[in-house]
Scaffold this motif. Structure first.
Motif, mmCIF file in Angstrom:
data_model
loop_
_atom_site.group_PDB
_atom_site.id
_atom_site.type_symbol
_atom_site.label_atom_id
_atom_site.label_comp_id
_atom_site.label_asym_id
_atom_site.label_seq_id
_atom_site.Cartn_x
_atom_site.Cartn_y
_atom_site.Cartn_z
ATOM 1 N N ILE A 140 0.788 -1.220 0.002
ATOM 2 C CA ILE A 140 0.161 -0.025 -0.116
ATOM 3 C C ILE A 140 0.824 1.255 0.035
ATOM 4 O O ILE A 140 0.523 2.286 -0.849
ATOM 5 C CB ILE A 140 -1.048 0.018 1.304
ATOM 6 N N ALA A 141 1.995 1.258 0.804
ATOM 7 C CA ALA A 141 2.872 2.174 0.853
ATOM 8 C C ALA A 141 3.245 2.719 -0.765
ATOM 9 O O ALA A 141 3.652 3.885 -0.927
ATOM 10 C CB ALA A 141 3.860 2.225 1.677
ATOM 11 N N VAL A 142 3.690 1.792 -1.058
ATOM 12 C CA VAL A 142 4.250 2.141 -2.511
ATOM 13 C C VAL A 142 3.268 2.429 -3.559
ATOM 14 O O VAL A 142 3.402 3.472 -4.083
ATOM 15 C CB VAL A 142 4.879 0.717 -3.385
ATOM 16 N N SER A 143 2.271 2.115 -3.489
ATOM 17 C CA SER A 143 1.088 2.597 -4.333
ATOM 18 C C SER A 143 0.554 3.723 -3.812
ATOM 19 O O SER A 143 0.492 4.817 -4.617
ATOM 20 C CB SER A 143 -0.073 1.564 -4.366
ATOM 21 N N ARG A 144 0.847 4.000 -2.583
ATOM 22 C CA ARG A 144 0.141 5.504 -2.080
ATOM 23 C C ARG A 144 1.208 6.607 -2.382
ATOM 24 O O ARG A 144 0.677 7.487 -2.879
ATOM 25 C CB ARG A 144 0.167 5.367 -0.482
ATOM 26 N N ALA A 145 2.412 6.347 -2.407
ATOM 27 C CA ALA A 145 3.397 7.001 -2.885
ATOM 28 C C ALA A 145 3.034 7.651 -4.457
ATOM 29 O O ALA A 145 3.385 8.655 -4.733
ATOM 30 C CB ALA A 145 4.881 6.731 -2.832
ATOM 31 N N ARG A 146 2.772 6.593 -5.194
ATOM 32 C CA ARG A 146 2.497 7.044 -6.687
ATOM 33 C C ARG A 146 1.153 7.565 -6.793
ATOM 34 O O ARG A 146 1.048 8.425 -7.533
ATOM 35 C CB ARG A 146 2.361 5.562 -7.299
ATOM 36 N N PHE A 152 -0.640 15.162 -6.938
ATOM 37 C CA PHE A 152 -0.069 16.271 -6.601
ATOM 38 C C PHE A 152 1.357 16.588 -7.244
ATOM 39 O O PHE A 152 1.803 15.504 -7.740
ATOM 40 C CB PHE A 152 0.075 16.338 -5.039
ATOM 41 N N ARG A 153 1.657 17.858 -7.527
ATOM 42 C CA ARG A 153 3.095 18.226 -7.924
ATOM 43 C C ARG A 153 4.047 17.976 -6.693
ATOM 44 O O ARG A 153 3.869 18.820 -5.876
ATOM 45 C CB ARG A 153 2.927 19.379 -8.544
ATOM 46 N N MET A 154 4.585 16.673 -6.721
ATOM 47 C CA MET A 154 5.423 16.452 -5.592
ATOM 48 C C MET A 154 7.066 16.993 -5.700
ATOM 49 O O MET A 154 7.651 16.775 -6.456
ATOM 50 C CB MET A 154 5.643 14.896 -5.401
ATOM 51 N N PRO A 155 7.491 17.472 -4.436
ATOM 52 C CA PRO A 155 9.023 17.746 -4.351
ATOM 53 C C PRO A 155 9.553 16.358 -4.227
ATOM 54 O O PRO A 155 9.154 15.194 -3.971
ATOM 55 C CB PRO A 155 9.153 18.459 -3.130
ATOM 56 N N ALA A 156 10.828 16.567 -4.493
ATOM 57 C CA ALA A 156 11.912 15.284 -4.279
ATOM 58 C C ALA A 156 11.884 15.058 -2.780
ATOM 59 O O ALA A 156 12.337 15.791 -1.959
ATOM 60 C CB ALA A 156 13.098 15.406 -4.835
ATOM 61 N N ILE A 157 11.249 13.858 -2.610
ATOM 62 C CA ILE A 157 11.429 13.281 -0.881
ATOM 63 C C ILE A 157 12.101 12.039 -0.827
ATOM 64 O O ILE A 157 11.488 11.032 -1.146
ATOM 65 C CB ILE A 157 10.012 13.295 -0.409
ATOM 66 N N PRO A 158 13.245 12.183 -0.213
ATOM 67 C CA PRO A 158 14.140 10.766 -0.115
ATOM 68 C C PRO A 158 13.118 9.992 0.902
ATOM 69 O O PRO A 158 12.614 10.239 1.780
ATOM 70 C CB PRO A 158 15.295 11.324 0.632
ATOM 71 N N ASP A 159 13.155 8.738 0.501
ATOM 72 C CA ASP A 159 12.507 7.721 1.373
ATOM 73 C C ASP A 159 11.196 7.856 1.642
ATOM 74 O O ASP A 159 10.642 7.563 2.778
ATOM 75 C CB ASP A 159 13.326 7.490 2.731
ATOM 76 N N PHE A 160 10.372 8.548 0.751
ATOM 77 C CA PHE A 160 8.908 8.772 0.829
ATOM 78 C C PHE A 160 8.410 7.449 1.168
ATOM 79 O O PHE A 160 7.223 7.360 2.012
ATOM 80 C CB PHE A 160 8.463 9.565 -0.362
ATOM 81 N N VAL A 161 8.436 6.301 0.428
ATOM 82 C CA VAL A 161 7.721 5.068 0.865
ATOM 83 C C VAL A 161 7.865 4.740 2.285
ATOM 84 O O VAL A 161 6.964 4.209 2.857
ATOM 85 C CB VAL A 161 8.077 4.132 -0.432
ATOM 86 N N MET A 218 -0.550 8.218 -15.561
ATOM 87 C CA MET A 218 0.111 8.110 -13.860
ATOM 88 C C MET A 218 -1.113 7.506 -13.195
ATOM 89 O O MET A 218 -0.350 6.854 -12.178
ATOM 90 C CB MET A 218 0.170 9.652 -13.474
ATOM 91 N N LEU A 219 -2.143 7.312 -13.325
ATOM 92 C CA LEU A 219 -3.072 6.532 -12.711
ATOM 93 C C LEU A 219 -2.862 4.977 -12.841
ATOM 94 O O LEU A 219 -3.098 3.989 -11.870
ATOM 95 C CB LEU A 219 -4.523 6.811 -12.914
ATOM 96 N N SER A 220 -2.447 4.702 -13.996
ATOM 97 C CA SER A 220 -2.240 3.340 -14.444
ATOM 98 C C SER A 220 -0.919 2.900 -13.736
ATOM 99 O O SER A 220 -0.732 1.598 -13.342
ATOM 100 C CB SER A 220 -2.159 3.022 -15.729
ATOM 101 N N ARG A 221 0.018 3.666 -12.941
ATOM 102 C CA ARG A 221 1.218 3.407 -12.604
ATOM 103 C C ARG A 221 0.851 2.956 -10.669
ATOM 104 O O ARG A 221 1.844 2.431 -10.282
ATOM 105 C CB ARG A 221 1.947 4.345 -12.497
#
Length: 238
Positions: A140-146, A152-161, A218-221
């Motif tokens: 879920i965490a991997v998919s939630r990040a995607r 949203f327009r995301m900044p670069a966030i290390p280790d977001f997952v 992007m939704l398909s990812r």
């Protein structure tokens, strides 16, 4: 003795009849767990509830914990499919709203499935069931990040997952407290768990993330297979 550790699912691909029999057994296991503690359920009880001979249950599961793990994995798949559903009508306009709505849906699902509450939030959860739960949370965490990237327009966030996994663990902790006290996830505890999640994620997310138009590509990812998750987590671990 009807105890741990065991294979989590049958090793060989099942024929259609075998799948139907397996689902019948898991349905019976879920029904029993809705009203009884795991320690009070035997494979004989599961066979009787499913209306099948005991050897049919042994064909799939050498002991009751193997059945509980298989049921946990089935719940994980249901929870995962709900977690990746696109939010629309209306679309969330903030990341905080996205988290809140996803938590509401997850709590509604678990409250509607008492066996899931007992398996994932009850005392005495086996190591194998807990491992299955954590594996589901990681997916879920991997998919939630995607999903964040799709909305949203995301900044670069290390280790977001990894941060999303930690946030999910915080939510589970509050939900476990609610289950221990009330036998379900109350709305008050659901709000507290969501507040804890949002407060933690504010450590790495700005308060406002600009929305982006939803793009089918992007939704398909968002959906990921279990096989994809381990590689992503190796790259994302804190």
């Amino acid at each position: 003795m009807d105890q741990d550790p065991t294979p989590e699912r049958p090793a060989r691909p099942l024929r259609r009849r075998g799948v139907a029999r397996l689902n019948l057994i898991l349905d019976a296991t879920e029904s029993l767990l809705a009203d009884n503690g795991a320690g009070d359920i035997s494979l004989a009880d599961i066979a009787a509830a499913a209306g099948v001979p005991l050897p049919s249950v042994y064909h799939f599961f050498p002991n009751r914990n193997a059945a509980f793990v298989a049921l946990a994995l089935r719940f994980n798949e249901e929870i995962y499919r709900r977690s990746i559903e696109v939010l629309a009508d209306p679309e969330p306009q903030t990341w905080q709203e996205l988290i809140d709505r996803k938590h509401r849906r997850a709590a509604e699902f678990q409250n509607g499935r008492p066996a899931a509450l007992r398996l994932f939030l009850g005392a005495g959860v086996s190591v194998a069931v807990r491992k299955a739960d954590l594996t589901g949370n990681a997916r879920i965490a991997v998919s939630r990040a995607r999903m964040f990237e799709a909305y949203f327009r995301m900044p670069a966030i290390p280790d977001f997952v990894a941060h999303l996994e930690i946030a999910a663990a915080a939510m589970d902790g509050v939900w476990s407290l609610s289950y221990g006290r009330h036998g379900l996830i109350t709305e008050a505890y659901r709000r507290e768990a969501t507040a804890a999640t949002i407060a933690y994620l504010r450590r790495v997310l700005p308060e406002v993330l600009p929305r982006r138009p939803l793009d089918p590509a992007m939704l398909s990812r968002i959906a990921v297979s279990p096989e994809e998750v381990s590689q992503v987590l190796q790259e994302a671990d804190l």
